[in-house]
Design a protein around this motif. Structure first.
Motif, PDB file in Angstrom:
ATOM      1  N   LYS A 107       0.867  -1.381  -0.043  1.00 48.78           N
ATOM      2  CA  LYS A 107       0.042   0.101  -0.009  1.00 48.78           C
ATOM      3  C   LYS A 107       0.995   1.348   0.012  1.00 48.78           C
ATOM      4  O   LYS A 107       2.073   1.162   0.501  1.00 48.78           O
ATOM      5  N   LEU A 108       0.368   2.455  -0.766  1.00 48.82           N
ATOM      6  CA  LEU A 108       0.897   3.504  -0.718  1.00 48.82           C
ATOM      7  C   LEU A 108       0.274   4.723  -0.097  1.00 48.82           C
ATOM      8  O   LEU A 108      -0.985   4.882  -0.527  1.00 48.82           O
ATOM      9  N   SER A 109       0.661   5.613   0.566  1.00 48.43           N
ATOM     10  CA  SER A 109       0.174   6.654   1.152  1.00 48.43           C
ATOM     11  C   SER A 109       1.094   8.163   0.798  1.00 48.43           C
ATOM     12  O   SER A 109       2.281   7.866   0.874  1.00 48.43           O
ATOM     13  N   THR A 110       0.556   9.272   0.371  1.00 42.81           N
ATOM     14  CA  THR A 110       1.429  10.422  -0.111  1.00 42.81           C
ATOM     15  C   THR A 110       0.997  11.396   1.349  1.00 42.81           C
ATOM     16  O   THR A 110       0.143  11.414   1.637  1.00 42.81           O
ATOM     17  N   LEU A 111       2.275  11.694   1.853  1.00 37.11           N
ATOM     18  CA  LEU A 111       2.346  12.251   3.222  1.00 37.11           C
ATOM     19  C   LEU A 111       3.341  13.709   2.855  1.00 37.11           C
ATOM     20  O   LEU A 111       4.015  13.662   2.076  1.00 37.11           O
ATOM     21  N   PRO A 112       3.121  14.430   4.074  1.00 40.11           N
ATOM     22  CA  PRO A 112       3.904  15.737   3.883  1.00 40.11           C
ATOM     23  C   PRO A 112       5.179  15.183   4.263  1.00 40.11           C
ATOM     24  O   PRO A 112       5.637  14.277   4.629  1.00 40.11           O
ATOM     25  N   TYR A 113       6.294  16.105   3.632  1.00 40.23           N
ATOM     26  CA  TYR A 113       7.840  16.071   3.911  1.00 40.23           C
ATOM     27  C   TYR A 113       8.253  15.815   5.329  1.00 40.23           C
ATOM     28  O   TYR A 113       7.779  16.831   6.133  1.00 40.23           O
ATOM     29  N   VAL A 114       8.691  15.032   5.662  1.00 42.86           N
ATOM     30  CA  VAL A 114       9.134  14.744   7.147  1.00 42.86           C
ATOM     31  C   VAL A 114      10.260  15.569   7.592  1.00 42.86           C
ATOM     32  O   VAL A 114      10.523  15.674   8.921  1.00 42.86           O
ATOM     33  N   PHE A 115      11.102  16.368   6.920  1.00 48.54           N
ATOM     34  CA  PHE A 115      12.189  16.864   7.284  1.00 48.54           C
ATOM     35  C   PHE A 115      12.026  18.256   7.345  1.00 48.54           C
ATOM     36  O   PHE A 115      11.248  18.769   7.754  1.00 48.54           O
ATOM     37  N   ASP A 116      12.966  19.230   6.731  1.00 51.70           N
ATOM     38  CA  ASP A 116      12.894  20.596   6.982  1.00 51.70           C
ATOM     39  C   ASP A 116      11.729  21.208   6.494  1.00 51.70           C
ATOM     40  O   ASP A 116      11.344  20.969   5.197  1.00 51.70           O
ATOM     41  N   GLU A 117      11.047  21.931   7.205  1.00 51.49           N
ATOM     42  CA  GLU A 117       9.716  22.525   7.151  1.00 51.49           C
ATOM     43  C   GLU A 117       9.887  23.531   5.986  1.00 51.49           C
ATOM     44  O   GLU A 117       9.015  23.655   5.033  1.00 51.49           O
ATOM     45  N   GLU A 118      11.021  24.134   5.586  1.00 51.92           N
ATOM     46  CA  GLU A 118      11.298  25.134   4.488  1.00 51.92           C
ATOM     47  C   GLU A 118      11.325  24.463   3.273  1.00 51.92           C
ATOM     48  O   GLU A 118      10.887  25.132   2.426  1.00 51.92           O
ATOM     49  N   GLU A 119      11.471  23.284   3.307  1.00 47.20           N
ATOM     50  CA  GLU A 119      11.479  22.203   1.893  1.00 47.20           C
ATOM     51  C   GLU A 119      10.262  21.689   1.828  1.00 47.20           C
ATOM     52  O   GLU A 119       9.966  21.119   0.479  1.00 47.20           O
ATOM     53  N   ALA A 120       9.194  22.073   2.571  1.00 48.94           N
ATOM     54  CA  ALA A 120       8.104  21.095   2.565  1.00 48.94           C
ATOM     55  C   ALA A 120       7.105  21.372   1.274  1.00 48.94           C
ATOM     56  O   ALA A 120       6.309  20.690   0.782  1.00 48.94           O
ATOM     57  N   GLU A 121       7.259  22.683   0.681  1.00 51.65           N
ATOM     58  CA  GLU A 121       6.402  22.881  -0.600  1.00 51.65           C
ATOM     59  C   GLU A 121       6.962  22.322  -1.530  1.00 51.65           C
ATOM     60  O   GLU A 121       6.261  22.180  -2.581  1.00 51.65           O
ATOM     61  N   ASP A 122       8.148  21.847  -1.727  1.00 53.10           N
ATOM     62  CA  ASP A 122       8.908  21.275  -2.930  1.00 53.10           C
ATOM     63  C   ASP A 122       9.344  19.992  -2.736  1.00 53.10           C
ATOM     64  O   ASP A 122       9.310  19.066  -3.825  1.00 53.10           O
ATOM     65  N   TYR A 123       8.899  19.156  -1.455  1.00 55.78           N
ATOM     66  CA  TYR A 123       9.031  17.636  -1.671  1.00 55.78           C
ATOM     67  C   TYR A 123       7.843  17.170  -0.953  1.00 55.78           C
ATOM     68  O   TYR A 123       7.021  17.673  -0.162  1.00 55.78           O
ATOM     69  N   TYR A 124       7.719  15.763  -0.929  1.00 57.66           N
ATOM     70  CA  TYR A 124       6.788  14.941  -0.080  1.00 57.66           C
ATOM     71  C   TYR A 124       7.474  13.448   0.207  1.00 57.66           C
ATOM     72  O   TYR A 124       8.484  13.233  -0.356  1.00 57.66           O
ATOM     73  N   THR A 125       6.555  13.094   0.945  1.00 56.11           N
ATOM     74  CA  THR A 125       7.159  11.555   1.408  1.00 56.11           C
ATOM     75  C   THR A 125       6.236  10.571   0.911  1.00 56.11           C
ATOM     76  O   THR A 125       4.811  10.464   1.187  1.00 56.11           O
ATOM     77  N   ALA A 126       6.652   9.499   0.203  1.00 55.90           N
ATOM     78  CA  ALA A 126       5.756   8.524  -0.456  1.00 55.90           C
ATOM     79  C   ALA A 126       6.058   7.558   0.745  1.00 55.90           C
ATOM     80  O   ALA A 126       7.162   7.022   0.654  1.00 55.90           O
ATOM     81  N   GLN A 127       4.984   6.973   1.378  1.00 53.74           N
ATOM     82  CA  GLN A 127       5.136   6.071   2.340  1.00 53.74           C
ATOM     83  C   GLN A 127       4.564   4.627   1.826  1.00 53.74           C
ATOM     84  O   GLN A 127       3.173   4.578   1.693  1.00 53.74           O
ATOM     85  N   TYR A 128       5.430   3.733   1.855  1.00 57.14           N
ATOM     86  CA  TYR A 128       4.902   2.555   1.185  1.00 57.14           C
ATOM     87  C   TYR A 128       4.787   1.289   2.641  1.00 57.14           C
ATOM     88  O   TYR A 128       5.562   1.455   3.497  1.00 57.14           O
ATOM     89  N   HIS A 129       3.673   0.503   2.627  1.00 60.78           N
ATOM     90  CA  HIS A 129       3.769  -0.398   3.584  1.00 60.78           C
ATOM     91  C   HIS A 129       3.176  -1.571   3.384  1.00 60.78           C
ATOM     92  O   HIS A 129       2.220  -1.715   2.529  1.00 60.78           O
ATOM     93  N   TYR A 164      17.563  12.280   0.413  1.00 62.20           N
ATOM     94  CA  TYR A 164      17.942  11.506   1.358  1.00 62.20           C
ATOM     95  C   TYR A 164      17.488   9.932   0.920  1.00 62.20           C
ATOM     96  O   TYR A 164      16.689   9.740   0.192  1.00 62.20           O
ATOM     97  N   TYR A 165      18.350   9.032   1.591  1.00 60.25           N
ATOM     98  CA  TYR A 165      17.953   7.499   1.172  1.00 60.25           C
ATOM     99  C   TYR A 165      16.608   7.047   1.839  1.00 60.25           C
ATOM    100  O   TYR A 165      16.266   7.811   2.697  1.00 60.25           O
ATOM    101  N   PRO A 166      15.981   6.263   1.310  1.00 58.21           N
ATOM    102  CA  PRO A 166      15.002   5.542   1.764  1.00 58.21           C
ATOM    103  C   PRO A 166      14.995   5.361   3.381  1.00 58.21           C
ATOM    104  O   PRO A 166      16.060   4.653   3.545  1.00 58.21           O
ATOM    105  N   ASP A 167      14.179   5.299   4.126  1.00 62.27           N
ATOM    106  CA  ASP A 167      14.051   4.950   5.426  1.00 62.27           C
ATOM    107  C   ASP A 167      13.049   3.939   5.629  1.00 62.27           C
ATOM    108  O   ASP A 167      11.998   3.934   5.302  1.00 62.27           O
ATOM    109  N   THR A 168      13.678   2.781   5.966  1.00 56.56           N
ATOM    110  CA  THR A 168      13.088   1.551   6.109  1.00 56.56           C
ATOM    111  C   THR A 168      12.674   1.358   7.998  1.00 56.56           C
ATOM    112  O   THR A 168      13.617   1.124   8.540  1.00 56.56           O
ATOM    113  N   PHE A 169      11.436   0.868   8.013  1.00 59.05           N
ATOM    114  CA  PHE A 169      10.951   0.692   9.497  1.00 59.05           C
ATOM    115  C   PHE A 169      10.177  -0.426   9.835  1.00 59.05           C
ATOM    116  O   PHE A 169       9.499  -0.818   8.848  1.00 59.05           O
TER     117      PHE A 169
END
Length: 221
Positions: A107-129, A164-169
């Motif tokens: 499954k895939l969810s599109t989430l806000p960027y999790v790092f620098d808030e100043e870059e949040a407008e230009d980036y996003y997080t694709a979260q797979y689980h 950043y490299y993908p982060d796996t949890f």
């Protein structure tokens, strides 16, 4: 399952990103390869360092996850908005999951960027689980790939240029615990109940990250 609902209920306020132990009261921060530098003379990689990190993280993983436990493999992939040729986490799920039919349930969810808030407008997080069990995964290879970040070693996760490299949890649904390896330097484990972590704290006390050692000592006394 709804991953965000689970996190909100079990770990309220937690954002699934590096430095989990700074966000949650019940956590352990382990240092890997203590006293072994990444390079030998002549800038040659010290493979002993990485082999030691593999063994440490695999030992922690095997103690935290039993074959009966339900788990979720989660990967955050960081993208530029409106970018062409977006990276997909094939290295994680194509090579890391044994059961290819199970991988179809990814499954895939599109989430806000999790790092620098100043870059949040230009980036996003694709979260797979993917919900699975330990035996469904090539988990030694996934663990090695996480440790190999930033170094020319295989297996390895891909990343977008400049990102950043993908982060796996690894989330243990049965024990309500989360395991994350940030690279060859260290890993962290958090849990809803600190008693879930006590066996790891006692067994691997020599690996505790020195900077956080006193905080962890107070947690378990």
């Amino acid at each position: 399952m709804d991953l965000q609902e689970y996190l909100h209920t079990t770990f309220p306020g937690l954002v699934l990103k590096p430095s989990l132990y700074l966000q949650w009261k019940n956590g352990i921060h382990f240092e890997l390869g203590l006293g072994i530098y990444q390079f030998e003379e002549g800038d040659k990689l010290n493979l002993h360092r990485f082999e030691n990190a593999y063994k440490q993280t695999l030992a922690i993983f095997n103690d935290l996850f039993s074959k009966e436990d339900e788990l979720v493999l989660v990967t955050n992939v960081y993208h530029r908005k409106n970018a062409n040729g977006r990276t997909k986490p094939f290295k994680v799920y194509k090579n890391g999951v044994k059961n290819k039919k199970l991988a179809l349930q990814l499954k895939l969810s599109t989430l806000p960027y999790v790092f620098d808030e100043e870059e949040a407008e230009d980036y996003y997080t694709a979260q797979y689980h993917l919900k699975c069990r330990k035996h469904d995964l090539h988990y030694p290879q996934l663990i090695q790939a996480a440790c190999n970040e930033d170094f020319p070693l295989k297996p390895k996760f891909r990343r977008e240029k400049g990102m950043y490299y993908p982060d796996t949890f690894f989330i243990n649904l049965t024990k309500n615990a989360i395991f994350f390896i940030y690279d060859d330097r260290g890993c962290e484990v958090i849990a809803a109940d600190k008693e879930t972590l006590r066996p790891l704290y006692e067994k691997y006390s020599d690996w505790l990250y020195e900077y956080n050692r006193e905080d962890m000592k107070q947690l378990f006394t």
